[in-house]
Design a protein around this motif. Structure first.
Motif, PDB file in Angstrom:
ATOM      1  N   ILE A  10       0.836  -1.185   0.000  1.00  0.00           N
ATOM      2  CA  ILE A  10       0.000   0.000   0.000  1.00  0.00           C
ATOM      3  C   ILE A  10       0.878   1.245   0.000  1.00  0.00           C
ATOM      4  CG2 ILE A  10      -1.848   1.159   1.252  1.00  0.00           C
ATOM      5  CD1 ILE A  10      -2.691  -1.515   2.310  1.00  0.00           C
ATOM      6  N   LEU A  12       3.352   4.057  -1.175  1.00  0.00           N
ATOM      7  CA  LEU A  12       3.628   4.729  -2.436  1.00  0.00           C
ATOM      8  C   LEU A  12       5.118   4.747  -2.693  1.00  0.00           C
ATOM      9  CD1 LEU A  12       2.517   6.670  -4.729  1.00  0.00           C
ATOM     10  CD2 LEU A  12       3.244   8.506  -3.233  1.00  0.00           C
ATOM     11  N   GLU A 348      -8.532   5.938  -6.964  1.00  0.00           N
ATOM     12  CA  GLU A 348      -9.117   4.774  -6.288  1.00  0.00           C
ATOM     13  C   GLU A 348     -10.168   5.257  -5.291  1.00  0.00           C
ATOM     14  OE1 GLU A 348      -8.170   1.442  -6.339  1.00  0.00           O
ATOM     15  OE2 GLU A 348      -6.205   1.429  -7.328  1.00  0.00           O
ATOM     16  N   PHE A 355      -8.594   8.293  -3.249  1.00  0.00           N
ATOM     17  CA  PHE A 355      -7.133   8.368  -3.235  1.00  0.00           C
ATOM     18  C   PHE A 355      -6.615   8.543  -4.654  1.00  0.00           C
ATOM     19  CE2 PHE A 355      -8.204   6.189   0.626  1.00  0.00           C
ATOM     20  CZ  PHE A 355      -7.304   6.692   1.560  1.00  0.00           C
ATOM     21  N   ASN A 357      -2.983   8.634  -6.933  1.00  0.00           N
ATOM     22  CA  ASN A 357      -1.600   8.162  -6.888  1.00  0.00           C
ATOM     23  C   ASN A 357      -0.983   8.268  -8.274  1.00  0.00           C
ATOM     24  OD1 ASN A 357      -1.357   6.645  -4.112  1.00  0.00           O
ATOM     25  ND2 ASN A 357      -3.310   5.994  -4.987  1.00  0.00           N
ATOM     26  N   PHE A 363       0.141   0.838  -4.896  1.00  0.00           N
ATOM     27  CA  PHE A 363      -1.034   0.983  -4.052  1.00  0.00           C
ATOM     28  C   PHE A 363      -1.695  -0.385  -4.069  1.00  0.00           C
ATOM     29  CE2 PHE A 363      -5.335   2.381  -2.861  1.00  0.00           C
ATOM     30  CZ  PHE A 363      -5.054   3.316  -1.873  1.00  0.00           C
ATOM     31  N   GLN A 364      -2.460  -0.725  -3.039  1.00  0.00           N
ATOM     32  CA  GLN A 364      -3.051  -2.055  -2.965  1.00  0.00           C
ATOM     33  C   GLN A 364      -3.796  -2.388  -4.242  1.00  0.00           C
ATOM     34  OE1 GLN A 364      -3.678  -5.395  -2.612  1.00  0.00           O
ATOM     35  NE2 GLN A 364      -2.752  -4.731  -0.714  1.00  0.00           N
ATOM     36  N   ASN A 367      -8.834  -3.803  -4.993  1.00  0.00           N
ATOM     37  CA  ASN A 367      -9.726  -2.790  -4.428  1.00  0.00           C
ATOM     38  C   ASN A 367     -10.955  -3.406  -3.783  1.00  0.00           C
ATOM     39  OD1 ASN A 367     -12.124  -0.745  -4.771  1.00  0.00           O
ATOM     40  ND2 ASN A 367     -10.257   0.479  -4.745  1.00  0.00           N
ATOM     41  N   SER A 400       0.929   7.017   0.543  1.00  0.00           N
ATOM     42  CA  SER A 400      -0.035   8.036   0.116  1.00  0.00           C
ATOM     43  C   SER A 400      -1.173   8.219   1.103  1.00  0.00           C
ATOM     44  CB  SER A 400      -0.594   7.685  -1.265  1.00  0.00           C
ATOM     45  OG  SER A 400      -1.214   6.412  -1.258  1.00  0.00           O
ATOM     46  N   LEU A 402      -3.081   5.874   3.138  1.00  0.00           N
ATOM     47  CA  LEU A 402      -4.245   4.986   3.241  1.00  0.00           C
ATOM     48  C   LEU A 402      -4.747   4.877   4.680  1.00  0.00           C
ATOM     49  CD1 LEU A 402      -6.202   2.884   2.003  1.00  0.00           C
ATOM     50  CD2 LEU A 402      -4.511   1.155   2.566  1.00  0.00           C
ATOM     51  N   SER A 423       5.974  10.875  -1.609  1.00  0.00           N
ATOM     52  CA  SER A 423       4.860  10.148  -0.992  1.00  0.00           C
ATOM     53  C   SER A 423       4.092  11.064  -0.048  1.00  0.00           C
ATOM     54  CB  SER A 423       5.372   8.930  -0.225  1.00  0.00           C
ATOM     55  OG  SER A 423       6.019   8.021  -1.078  1.00  0.00           O
ATOM     56  N   ASN A 430      -4.194  13.845  -0.807  1.00  0.00           N
ATOM     57  CA  ASN A 430      -5.306  12.935  -0.529  1.00  0.00           C
ATOM     58  C   ASN A 430      -6.079  13.341   0.720  1.00  0.00           C
ATOM     59  OD1 ASN A 430      -4.984  11.243  -2.768  1.00  0.00           O
ATOM     60  ND2 ASN A 430      -3.454   9.986  -1.721  1.00  0.00           N
TER      61      ASN A 430
END
Length: 544
Positions: A10, A12, A348, A355, A357, A363-364, A367, A400, A402, A423, A430
């Motif tokens: 997750i 960045l 996302e 979010f 990016n 990133f994960q 989703n 980033s 989360l 990051s 965000n």
């Protein structure tokens, strides 16, 4: 790079801002099957497979460590044959009984009358698999063998479940033949073995591990893929000197053929989302027109992007643009497309959070499970007994943002810390997008050796969330964490083996600072059809 296996980060990170970056094939360390097949003696030998790019900085908990320990455990569970049968010659086809799955996803099998463990793929316990002997490593009681076919299927196997025509060749998935509930049981076992093998803790200090929480989607879940193609024949001549070779035809574009260094042509990947697969179709069509412009191999970025609109929005197109798809939600509509430019920005959505990016950042990539995952973290980050006492969150390795952002409602104030300034800039953006100002959360680009220096929170009122890369936390960071001594620690990891190693350090209380005890351990299946599992460990400070 390993042959299309997945990692969940997750965090960045930035990469080179070019659309197609040169691709250097790296062999899998998982079982040695991605090493280039060479002729030579199949007996003995000081041979070790090359570590993957992701694993070269992992001191322990690498795939080789995991596989070795799983082989040793299997041998200990079996009676030793005093006068074993001679090992078959290299290139021989033999039938083996599959007895166990390694936490690497490899299948471990044996032949009656032998003390040798055969390591292959795409098989499950109870299968009888026909394999081709590649190399014997007698000092390790291990034989590397290429999978050919199943001669007698296990009761666990149902090949009608397989949804990919490349399964059994592509190295990306291992478990498509298994019922999903069985996959979740296997991943719970991976977590159990990780703590038994790498935490260096007595069993009584490791709590019973909870059942693995499954993904809402078992296919079409992956929001990022990076197919690639090799350079043209004759690209390298002489002592590593590059030639000006060109393609005579469009190269194969896809992922690694298991057991080789060769890319296999893959038209679509069923674990990728619909938008990502549409992007793959677009890029493959483009390459058919532009392949003559390339003199070397490259990696292609495919990243899903979501534009979320109210259901009554006038901006919802009556006819979708090419290579896009639409998803209807209860009150919104998602228009999904695929970004291929690393300089682009992907969007996302996780519940009501948004979010952004850089498209090529980590990133994960599942989703669909993130709402369930972040809800679990939010529910367990502060237990009822400590509500009102714990007021602050430190999100180490914040990337980033989360966790800083999705947990902001639980705390009076939250701080995200990362050593990467870009990051932190992304995380601040965000936070603003989600209506969070500095009074609710802030972000610090900190020096790696002084990550907690700028934090003024009372440690008795603070939780720290950790989400490091696959190599885990280094000793310096763990020392800083112990000296700061937060009330609770929540450790998220895509490599449960390095997580177990680090948690063991915190529980043993090595060095200066505080010691911790494990409250709970649980896995999340971010990677259906593969052998990977995301681990969540919750720890409490032991009061001195």
């Amino acid at each position: 790079m390993r042959p299309f296996r997945f990692a969940s980060l997750i965090r960045l990170r930035t990469t080179s801002p070019i659309t197609l970056k040169p691709f250097a094939t790296m062999a899998s360390a998982q079982s040695g099957h991605a090493q280039k097949r060479q002729h030579g003696s199949a007996q003995g030998g000081k041979w070790k497979p090359k570590k993957t790019k992701r694993e070269k900085n992992i001191a322990e908990g690498s795939s080789e460590d995991i596989l070795r320990l799983d082989i040793q455990a299997l041998l200990k569970s079996r009676p030793t044959i005093e006068d074993p049968e001679p090992l078959p010659e290299q290139g021989t086809q033999v039938d083996i009984e599959i007895l166990e799955l390694s936490s690497t996803g490899d299948a471990l099998g044996m032949i009656a009358g032998s003390n040798q463990v055969y390591v292959t793929q795409f098989a499950v316990p109870g299968d009888t698999a026909r394999v081709k002997v590649y190399r014997h490593l007698q000092e390790e009681s291990r034989t590397i063998a290429d999978f050919i076919s199943i001669t007698k299927p296990s009761p666990l196997r149902d090949d009608t479940r397989i949804q990919c025509k490349y399964f059994g060749k592509c190295g990306g998935c291992q478990f498509q033949m298994l019922d999903y509930s069985e996959q979740l049981k296997l991943k719970k076992r991976v977590l159990e073995k990780a703590y038994a093998n790498f935490s260096n803790l007595p069993a009584e200090l490791v709590p019973t591990i909870g059942d693995t929480i499954g993904s809402p989607l078992q296919y079409n879940y992956r929001t990022k893929l990076t197919p690639h193609f090799d350079g043209p024949p004759g690209m390298f001549r002489g002592r590593g000197k590059k030639s000006k070779a060109h393609f005579d035809s469009c190269p194969d574009i896809g992922f690694m053929l298991k057991g080789t260094r060769r890319v296999m042509d893959i038209e679509e990947c069923p674990i990728g989302t619909e938008a990502v697969n549409l992007g793959m179709n677009r890029e493959r069509a483009r390459m058919k027109e532009e392949y003559k412009n390339y003199t070397k191999g490259a990696t292609i970025l495919l990243r899903e992007n979501t534009q979320r609109l109210p259901r009554d929005s006038a901006d919802i197109p009556e006819t979708l643009p090419p290579y896009t798809t639409k998803a209807d939600n209860e009150t919104t509509v998602d228009i999904k497309s695929c970004i291929t430019d690393p300089k682009g920005t992907s969007i996302e959505h996780i519940d009501s959070y948004v979010f952004t990016n850089p498209a090529n950042s980590f990133f994960q990539n599942n989703n669909s499970i993130l709402p369930k995952f972040t809800a679990f973290i939010r529910e367990h980050i502060v237990p009822p007994a400590h509500q009102g006492e714990i007021k602050y969150l430190i999100d180490a390795y914040s990337g980033s943002g989360l966790f800083t952002i999705t947990l902001s409602s639980v705390f009076q104030h939250s701080t995200g810390i990362d050593i990467a300034a870009d990051s932190i800039a992304c995380a601040r953006k965000n936070a603003e997008l989600n209506g969070l100002n500095d009074e609710r959360c802030s972000f610090i680009a900190a020096d790696a050796g002084e990550l907690f220096k700028s934090v003024t929170y009372n440690n008795d009122e603070t939780v720290v969330v950790l989400d490091p890369p696959r190599k885990g936390c280094d000793a310096d960071f763990l020392g800083q964490l112990q000296r700061f001594g937060p009330k609770r620690v929540l450790y998220v990891s895509c490599n449960v083996h390095t997580q177990a190693r680090d948690v063991g350090v915190l529980v043993r209380g090595e060095g200066d600072g505080w010691r911790y005890e494990i409250e709970s351990l649980r896995g999340f299946d971010f990677f259906p059809q593969t052998g990977h599992v995301e681990g969540v460990a919750i720890l409490n400070r032991v009061e001195q």
